[in-house]
Write a protein that holds these residues in place. Structure first.
Motif, PDB file in Angstrom:
ATOM      1  N   ILE A  67       1.003  -1.336  -0.019  1.00  0.00           N
ATOM      2  CA  ILE A  67       0.096  -0.151  -0.074  1.00  0.00           C
ATOM      3  C   ILE A  67       0.540   1.214  -0.006  1.00  0.00           C
ATOM      4  N   VAL A  68       1.763   1.399   1.076  1.00  0.00           N
ATOM      5  CA  VAL A  68       2.944   2.203   1.148  1.00  0.00           C
ATOM      6  C   VAL A  68       3.517   2.683  -0.335  1.00  0.00           C
ATOM      7  N   GLY A  69       4.257   1.508  -0.726  1.00  0.00           N
ATOM      8  CA  GLY A  69       4.711   1.600  -2.198  1.00  0.00           C
ATOM      9  C   GLY A  69       3.836   2.184  -3.055  1.00  0.00           C
ATOM     10  N   THR A  70       2.557   1.696  -3.210  1.00  0.00           N
ATOM     11  CA  THR A  70       1.729   2.138  -4.307  1.00  0.00           C
ATOM     12  C   THR A  70       1.494   3.487  -4.148  1.00  0.00           C
ATOM     13  N   LEU A  71       1.044   4.106  -2.865  1.00  0.00           N
ATOM     14  CA  LEU A  71       0.744   5.544  -2.791  1.00  0.00           C
ATOM     15  C   LEU A  71       1.965   6.413  -3.037  1.00  0.00           C
ATOM     16  N   ILE A  72       3.201   6.082  -3.009  1.00  0.00           N
ATOM     17  CA  ILE A  72       4.501   7.080  -3.185  1.00  0.00           C
ATOM     18  C   ILE A  72       4.739   7.101  -4.474  1.00  0.00           C
TER      19      ILE A  72
END
Length: 210
Positions: A67-72
């Motif tokens: 999720i964090v990787g996708t958001l950044i």
């Protein structure tokens, strides 16, 4: 899927992303081609998560990083910023992994603990066993290997970006997967070593001595 995991890794983490990047960038631009190329890996990771039914530390960690990787990536706004965001994120993950050793909670130990519980072993008893000095040392070494992978990947990406700009994207995909397979090999070796140590610790004679 487990029997063909290497083939699926090749398809979802390398073949599809590279194909989308190389054929889609002229149509939608570099930035959106990068975003779209990440979709096969995201979908594949979610499917693996569902099949293993890993609703535990491992599952939460995997989904959280996804999720964090996708958001950044989505919030980057441009192709070159997306590449730099991935560098910062890889450094952050590497340092977080090292920090887990500092606080005596090596990430790989908790991954392995989840898998032991999934096999029917008691969590508290397994955790107590995993913290025995020799076993704990191996877990720390494997966790350091994970951290080294992220820190090395980030450093290589910095060089690629400075040397090739947005053209570094496809090289980054290949390097990331190569490092991933290398660490997987280390994990297998560590797993075998841990199993051997567990057998030694759980021998009747060993237990009697303790």
């Amino acid at each position: 899927m487990p029997k063909n995991i290497i083939i699926w890794d090749l398809i979802c983490y390398i073949a599809f992303p590279l194909a989308i990047w190389n054929f889609g960038r002229d149509i939608v631009g570099d930035y959106y081609a990068m975003l779209i190329s990440s979709l096969p890996g995201i979908i594949y990771t979610i499917v693996r998560f569902y099949l293993t039914k890993a609703i535990n530390f491992f599952g939460v960690f995997m989904i959280s990083t996804l999720i964090v990787g996708t958001l950044i990536d989505v919030l980057a706004g441009s192709a070159i910023q997306l590449l730099w965001n991935n560098v910062y994120y890889a450094y952050a993950l590497g340092l977080l992994t090292l920090f887990s050793i500092v606080i005596k909670k090596p990430i790989f130990l908790y991954f392995f603990l989840d898998f032991a519980v999934m096999q029917g072993y008691d969590r508290q008893e397994s955790k107590k066993l995993f913290y025995r000095p020799k076993i704990y040392f191996v877990f720390c070494m494997i966790t350091i290997a994970f951290a080294f992978r992220d820190l090395l990947l980030a450093t290589i990406r910095v060089w690629f970006i400075k040397e090739y700009g947005v053209e570094a994207f496809d090289q980054g995909i290949l390097v990331r997967q190569a490092l991933g397979w290398t660490i997987s090999g280390i994990c297998v070796f560590g797993y075998l070593k841990i199993i051997k140590l567990i057998k030694e610790y759980t021998k009747p004679s060993t237990l009697a001595e303790q």
